[in-house]
Design an enzyme around this catalytic site. Structure first.
Site, PDB file in Angstrom:
ATOM      1  CD  GLU A 189      -2.327   7.148   9.669  1.00 48.66           C
ATOM      2  OE1 GLU A 189      -1.934   8.008   8.858  1.00 48.66           O
ATOM      3  OE2 GLU A 189      -3.199   6.287   9.376  1.00 48.66           O
ATOM      4  CE  LYS A 248      -5.808   3.808   2.161  1.00 48.79           C
ATOM      5  NZ  LYS A 248      -4.994   4.978   2.578  1.00 48.79           N
ATOM      6  CB  CYS A 307      -0.952  -0.007   1.199  1.00 48.41           C
ATOM      7  SG  CYS A 307      -1.917  -1.520   1.284  1.00 48.41           S
ATOM      8  CG  PHE A 325      -0.261  -6.109   4.060  1.00 45.83           C
ATOM      9  CD1 PHE A 325      -0.771  -5.462   5.168  1.00 45.83           C
ATOM     10  CD2 PHE A 325      -1.134  -6.874   3.291  1.00 45.83           C
ATOM     11  CE1 PHE A 325      -2.108  -5.563   5.515  1.00 45.83           C
ATOM     12  CE2 PHE A 325      -2.466  -6.989   3.622  1.00 45.83           C
ATOM     13  CZ  PHE A 325      -2.964  -6.321   4.737  1.00 45.83           C
ATOM     14  CG  HIS A 380      -2.294   3.947   5.501  1.00 45.47           C
ATOM     15  ND1 HIS A 380      -2.178   3.870   4.126  1.00 45.47           N
ATOM     16  CD2 HIS A 380      -2.400   2.661   5.929  1.00 45.47           C
ATOM     17  CE1 HIS A 380      -2.200   2.602   3.741  1.00 45.47           C
ATOM     18  NE2 HIS A 380      -2.346   1.844   4.821  1.00 45.47           N
ATOM     19  CG  HIS A 423      -6.632   0.316   1.060  1.00 48.19           C
ATOM     20  ND1 HIS A 423      -5.683   1.024   0.345  1.00 48.19           N
ATOM     21  CD2 HIS A 423      -5.933  -0.334   2.041  1.00 48.19           C
ATOM     22  CE1 HIS A 423      -4.496   0.813   0.854  1.00 48.19           C
ATOM     23  NE2 HIS A 423      -4.623  -0.002   1.891  1.00 48.19           N
TER      24      HIS A 423
END
Length: 413
Positions: A314, A335, A163, A401, A303, A340
């Site tokens: 976060e 998002k 991502c 990831f 994010h 996403h």
């Protein structure tokens, strides 16, 4: 060291197939989630996603050409074309040796891969694969198509970091211009993973929302009732340019990229560090490179995927880094509207930050109904409705990831 500016943008997203439509969707808090139309989802845990609405390849490509391009490459070419036109670059006058393409995709042509393997498995065992199978599938091919279309002969490659992929692409383009290795880049990312393999794979990881009963509002970053991300698709393109080169041709300038950060959690293949250590360090590095103070940051495009652990991690990192100033900034997780976009998320959200600077409007984090006690409630999450404020500097965060973290800081000139 050269200065690097943004002179063109383009996007195709679940809430708008060009920049104007996308911005309208963002500022009005439009949600892009709906039932999946690409395949039969009856047996899947998740039956919804954020598809690009009404997309038909023949609206952009002739039929013969479209058959040679995976959707992720189609989205890349469409957004790049808009960005080039927006930049006002004259392709006849560009020094092609100093113009390049750095493109990103977290997965590449997974739709093509799935189709070819299904055809083989359901056949008689004879290997009848399309000659375009490999060129359509590989993650670098979108960068190749874009460079061929515009004749850009400078650096050309793909970044892959889940991502964080397209933020890393932006950072690489920024660094190469800064070092004088190129004057112009088309950079960004694209993704098209709304298919049986994409949905089924993320379902198996328990990373994606399964809230089919409330599918339109299932993307709920920062909300107590979040249960995972909603998959999106599309692309975002930015034209990065040497500042002096842009000024010499009289280009409009959206903003300057002035700071970047890249770190690794070195913790877990999918889960973020619970205290947001990597997120803290990546924003800190970006600030240090920019020479700005913490108090100079007006907006963070988080994010914010709506995973139970990620959002907490976060926001902890933001509070730990910015202290009291964290409560004076606007934060939003867009998002909640686009879903996403995986490897394309960083580019699309960098564009969101640029548009927020341009219009002095912070897009909202929609679908906020129940505060999460694990998230500091003094933070301004721009809940449900866009907010007007002067924005001079913004951070765009992406985390992938594998523990990949990347942040960029964009400021007005």
């Amino acid at each position: 060291m050269r200065r690097v500016v943004v002179t063109g943008i383009g996007a195709i997203t679940p809430i708008g197939k060009n920049i104007d439509e996308y911005w309208t969707g963002l500022k009005t808090g439009t949600g892009g989630s709906d039932w999946i139309t690409r395949f039969d989802t009856e047996k899947f845990k998740t039956r919804f996603a954020c598809e690009v609405k009404g997309y038909n390849p023949v609206d952009y490509f002739d039929r013969k050409e479209s058959r040679k391009l995976d959707y992720y490459s189609q989205f890349a070419i469409i957004s790049a074309d808009e960005a080039i036109k927006d930049s006002g670059l004259d392709n006849e006058k560009i020094d092609k040796d100093h113009a390049g393409v750095i493109w990103a995709s977290g997965i590449g042509g997974i739709g093509t891969f799935l189709t070819e393997i299904k055809n083989f498995v359901t056949g008689d065992g004879t290997p009848r694969f399309s000659p375009f199978f490999i060129p359509k599938m590989i993650s670098d091919i979108a960068a190749g198509h874009i460079s061929i279309k515009y004749g850009f002969e400078g650096p050309n490659y793909c970044t892959v970091s889940a991502c964080a992929s397209s933020t890393h692409a932006i950072i690489d383009a920024y660094n190469l211009i800064k070092l004088g290795k190129a004057k112009v880049f088309i950079t960004g990312g694209s993704e098209a993973a709304i298919n049986e393999a994409g949905i089924g794979g993320f379902n198996s990881m328990q990373a994606m929302s399964t809230n089919n009963e409330e599918y339109k509002t299932a993307s709920r970053p920062m909300d107590f009732n979040r249960d995972g991300f909603v998959m999106g698709e599309g692309a975002g393109s930015l034209i990065l340019e040497d500042y002096d080169h842009a000024r010499a041709r009289g280009a409009k300038i959206y903003g300057e990229i002035c700071g970047t950060g890249m770190t690794a959690d070195a913790y877990h293949i999918t889960a973020p560090h619970p205290d947001g250590v990597g997120a803290f360090k990546v924003m800190k590095k970006a600030l240090e490179e920019s020479g700005l103070k913490k108090e100079d940051i007006d907006y963070i495009n988080a994010h914010g995927t709506a995973t139970p652990l990620g959002d907490i991690s976060e926001t902890r990192a933001i509070v730990n880094l910015f202290g009291e100033h964290a409560y004076k900034m606007n934060i939003s997780a867009t998002k909640s509207m686009t879903g996403h976009l995986l490897g394309a998320a960083g580019a699309v959200e960098a564009i969101t930050s640029i548009l927020a600077l341009k219009h002095s409007i912070v897009p909202p984090t929609i679908n906020q109904t129940t505060p999460d006690p694990n998230i500091d409630q003094k933070l301004n999450l721009t809940a449900n409705k866009a907010q007007e404020r002067e924005i001079n500097t913004a951070i765009s965060n992406t985390f992938g990831f594998g523990g990949h973290n990347a942040s960029v800081i964009i400021k007005k000139i």
